[in-house]
Scaffold this motif. Structure first.
Motif, PDB file in Angstrom:
ATOM      1  N   LEU A 166       0.876  -1.165   0.000  1.00  0.00           N
ATOM      2  CA  LEU A 166       0.000   0.000   0.000  1.00  0.00           C
ATOM      3  C   LEU A 166       0.915   1.217   0.000  1.00  0.00           C
ATOM      4  CD1 LEU A 166      -2.986   0.728   0.021  1.00  0.00           C
ATOM      5  CD2 LEU A 166      -2.895   0.820   2.498  1.00  0.00           C
TER       6      LEU A 166
ATOM      7  N   GLY B 113     -12.691   0.099   7.863  1.00  0.00           N
ATOM      8  CA  GLY B 113     -11.714  -0.548   7.004  1.00  0.00           C
ATOM      9  C   GLY B 113     -10.891  -1.531   7.787  1.00  0.00           C
TER      10      GLY B 113
ATOM     11  N   THR C 290      -6.761   1.888   7.344  1.00  0.00           N
ATOM     12  CA  THR C 290      -7.202   2.151   5.973  1.00  0.00           C
ATOM     13  C   THR C 290      -8.709   2.355   5.882  1.00  0.00           C
ATOM     14  OG1 THR C 290      -7.586  -0.190   5.436  1.00  0.00           O
ATOM     15  CG2 THR C 290      -5.340   0.656   5.150  1.00  0.00           C
ATOM     16  N   VAL C 291      -9.111   3.089   4.851  1.00  0.00           N
ATOM     17  CA  VAL C 291     -10.515   3.216   4.463  1.00  0.00           C
ATOM     18  C   VAL C 291     -10.585   2.946   2.960  1.00  0.00           C
ATOM     19  CG1 VAL C 291     -12.472   4.769   4.177  1.00  0.00           C
ATOM     20  CG2 VAL C 291     -11.106   4.882   6.260  1.00  0.00           C
ATOM     21  N   ARG C 292     -11.345   1.938   2.598  1.00  0.00           N
ATOM     22  CA  ARG C 292     -11.491   1.618   1.171  1.00  0.00           C
ATOM     23  C   ARG C 292     -12.651   2.411   0.582  1.00  0.00           C
ATOM     24  NH1 ARG C 292     -11.981  -4.515  -0.095  1.00  0.00           N
ATOM     25  NH2 ARG C 292     -12.296  -3.554  -2.139  1.00  0.00           N
ATOM     26  N   HIS C 293     -12.386   3.113  -0.498  1.00  0.00           N
ATOM     27  CA  HIS C 293     -13.404   3.966  -1.120  1.00  0.00           C
ATOM     28  C   HIS C 293     -14.632   3.190  -1.566  1.00  0.00           C
ATOM     29  CE1 HIS C 293      -9.904   6.869  -2.355  1.00  0.00           C
ATOM     30  NE2 HIS C 293     -10.055   6.757  -1.057  1.00  0.00           N
TER      31      HIS C 293
ATOM     32  N   ARG D  41     -18.369   8.114   2.225  1.00  0.00           N
ATOM     33  CA  ARG D  41     -16.943   8.092   1.918  1.00  0.00           C
ATOM     34  C   ARG D  41     -16.305   9.440   2.253  1.00  0.00           C
ATOM     35  NH1 ARG D  41     -17.289   5.974  -2.643  1.00  0.00           N
ATOM     36  NH2 ARG D  41     -17.331   7.799  -4.002  1.00  0.00           N
TER      37      ARG D  41
ATOM     38  N   GLU E 249      -3.085   8.350   0.033  1.00  0.00           N
ATOM     39  CA  GLU E 249      -4.238   7.813  -0.692  1.00  0.00           C
ATOM     40  C   GLU E 249      -3.740   7.116  -1.954  1.00  0.00           C
ATOM     41  OE1 GLU E 249      -7.509  10.432  -1.440  1.00  0.00           O
ATOM     42  OE2 GLU E 249      -7.258  11.526   0.450  1.00  0.00           O
TER      43      GLU E 249
ATOM     44  N   ASP F  56      -7.917   3.414  -4.626  1.00  0.00           N
ATOM     45  CA  ASP F  56      -9.116   2.899  -3.968  1.00  0.00           C
ATOM     46  C   ASP F  56      -9.059   2.922  -2.443  1.00  0.00           C
ATOM     47  OD1 ASP F  56      -7.234   0.971  -3.588  1.00  0.00           O
ATOM     48  OD2 ASP F  56      -8.425  -0.693  -4.361  1.00  0.00           O
ATOM     49  N   THR F  57      -7.971   3.412  -1.856  1.00  0.00           N
ATOM     50  CA  THR F  57      -7.802   3.339  -0.406  1.00  0.00           C
ATOM     51  C   THR F  57      -7.112   4.582   0.125  1.00  0.00           C
ATOM     52  OG1 THR F  57      -7.568   0.923  -0.559  1.00  0.00           O
ATOM     53  CG2 THR F  57      -6.842   1.964   1.488  1.00  0.00           C
TER      54      THR F  57
ATOM     55  N   PHE G 284      -5.205   5.965   3.773  1.00  0.00           N
ATOM     56  CA  PHE G 284      -4.602   5.318   4.937  1.00  0.00           C
ATOM     57  C   PHE G 284      -3.798   6.334   5.742  1.00  0.00           C
ATOM     58  CE2 PHE G 284      -1.531   4.968   1.493  1.00  0.00           C
ATOM     59  CZ  PHE G 284      -0.334   5.361   2.096  1.00  0.00           C
TER      60      PHE G 284
END
Length: 462
Positions: free
Chosen positions: A14, A29, A47-50, A58, A88, A91-92, A94
């Motif tokens: 990542l 996430g 993490t946060v996945r979009h 989001r 970023e 798609d994620t 962090f």
């Protein structure tokens, strides 16, 4: 974040970070253990996945993640989890933060029993140090709770998760939302009023209450019930849940849990000073000694006196009954039983009630099995639980040279080191002893650990 891995990671990289393991997963996430090859250190990646959320959610979650990075990034303190980086990908999003090898305070408190007093006070002092530093730098955490407090393997407490923190000049706003976790929220958080550092101190006081008693001051089956209690009820004094606590600690916590912010401690330093000046019970071995029995004969029911002038008189309690309770409890939790029995018996000294005393003491036994054994020892029909207590559990004809009370007192002291088997050992050795001193010598010989044996000999005056 803590460093205990759960499952193998599903991704390998990542950004610049090499993913090594999954540490946890939640609604936002996943948290990974990762390695930063540029400076060669391990980190935790939150993490946060979009693609898991719609556009509105989001945006809010990314704002919260950025807020956590902003808040944590400006707070370099040994008791705050460090934040190193925000990034970023397609798609994620962090943040990279300090990897704490240890465990969460929540896991320690989920057992539902008090922490050791010295440990609780030490960790809470570290929490206050972190909050004082954050408040001085314009950051209010707004979600202080055990799940957001980590304890390293070295015993250092660290505050984590500043995702909903209020940062001076921050652009993050959650208008109309109640921010926090209900059981740990301050009254002003429930009403949606503006919050400051005093709200964090209210939440911290709930954590301290739980560390000292094993339970929370505000509980309920629903958020509405918890809110009603926080807004309208005064919680029980901590010493009502844990008799080992002092009235001075009650006073400090009750002030810290005041509904009006201006009635609480105004700063973390104020809170710490109050704790520093509140007398707390030291190790019970230096506070209490088991009651001394006159060699002239056994004490009559109701005439027992325990040494420890600073503690309330319990002359209405049958001495043998208290000795029996202490022995059974000491077999489960060790020497602190002496203090707990005394403090639990004091509020009902005017009308001694053995079942009530047992009910007050049972929560202090950590294991379910041990708790059941302790309660069973005093159920109706149990010889140890009758009005005459331990006096009826020993047959005086087996050791005519000694008083029953003398043997029971010796068994009580021995139970600190041998557990429940102490009563059997004391009866056996009493039948072979011609004097109290000889009994004490025989019991000391039954303790295999040299340090414990020395302490026992000191306890009985050898």
């Amino acid at each position: 974040m803590t460093g205990a891995a759960m499952d193998p990671p599903r991704i390998t990289h990542l950004g610049k970070y090499r993913i090594e393991a999954m540490l946890g997963a939640g609604a936002m996430g996943v948290v990974y253990r990762a390695f930063d090859p540029h400076i060669e250190r391990h980190v935790a990646l939150k993490t946060v996945r979009h693609d898991l959320f719609d556009g509105g959610e989001r945006a809010s979650l990314l704002a919260r993640l950025r807020n956590e990075a902003q808040a944590g990034g400006r707070l370099a303190h040994p008791n705050i989890v460090g934040v190193y980086d925000y990034g970023e990908t397609a798609d994620t999003a962090f943040i990279a933060m300090e990897l704490v090898n240890g465990q969460g305070l929540k896991q320690l408190l989920d057992a539902g029993r008090p922490l050791a007093l010295a440990t609780a006070v030490d960790w809470f002092g570290q929490l206050l140090a972190a909050l004082g530093f954050a408040h001085a730098h314009g950051v209010v955490h707004r979600d202080i709770k055990p799940a957001n407090l980590l304890v390293s393997e070295q015993g250092r407490l660290k505050v984590a998760d500043f995702g909903v923190a209020h940062v001076e000049s921050s652009t993050l706003t959650l208008a109309g939302a109640m921010i926090g976790t209900p059981c740990y929220m301050s009254p002003e958080q429930f009403t949606g009023e503006s919050v400051d550092g005093r709200s964090d101190l209210f939440s911290a006081a709930i954590v301290l209450y739980q560390m000292l008693t094993g339970c929370r001051p505000f509980t309920g089956a629903s958020q509405a019930e918890v809110m009603r209690q926080v807004m309208h009820e005064t919680p029980r004094a901590p010493s009502a849940c844990n008799p080992a606590l002092t009235p001075a600690l009650d006073d400090v916590l009750m002030r810290a849990l005041a509904r009006r912010p201006d009635a609480r401690f105004q700063t973390a330093a104020d809170f710490q000073r109050a704790l520093d000046h509140a007398p707390v019970p030291a190790d019970d071995r230096t506070i209490l000694e088991a009651r001394t029995v006159s060699p002239d004969g056994p004490l009559a029911s109701g005439s027992g006196a325990w040494r420890g002038d600073s503690l309330p008189s319990l002359t209405m309690w049958p001495a043998a009954m208290l000795a029996s309770v202490e022995m059974q409890l000491a077999g489960q939790i060790g020497p602190v039983a002496r203090l707990l029995v005394r403090r639990a018996a004091a509020p009902i000294a005017g009308a001694p009630d053995l079942p009530a005393l047992v009910a007050l003491l049972a929560p202090h036994v950590p294991s379910d099995k041990g708790r059941a054994l302790f309660v069973a020892a005093f159920e109706e029909g149990s010889r140890a639980g009758t009005t005459h207590g331990a006096a009826t559990s020993l047959d005086a004809s087996r050791f005519p040279s000694l008083g029953v009370e003398e043997v029971q007192a010796a068994a009580s002291k021995l139970a600190v080191y041998l557990g429940p088997i102490a009563n059997i050992v004391a009866k056996r050795e009493a039948s072979r002893s011609g004097s109290l001193e000889a009994l004490h010598e025989r019991l000391a010989a039954a303790i295999s650990n040299e340090h414990d044996r020395s302490r026992f000999r000191r306890d009985v005056g050898l």
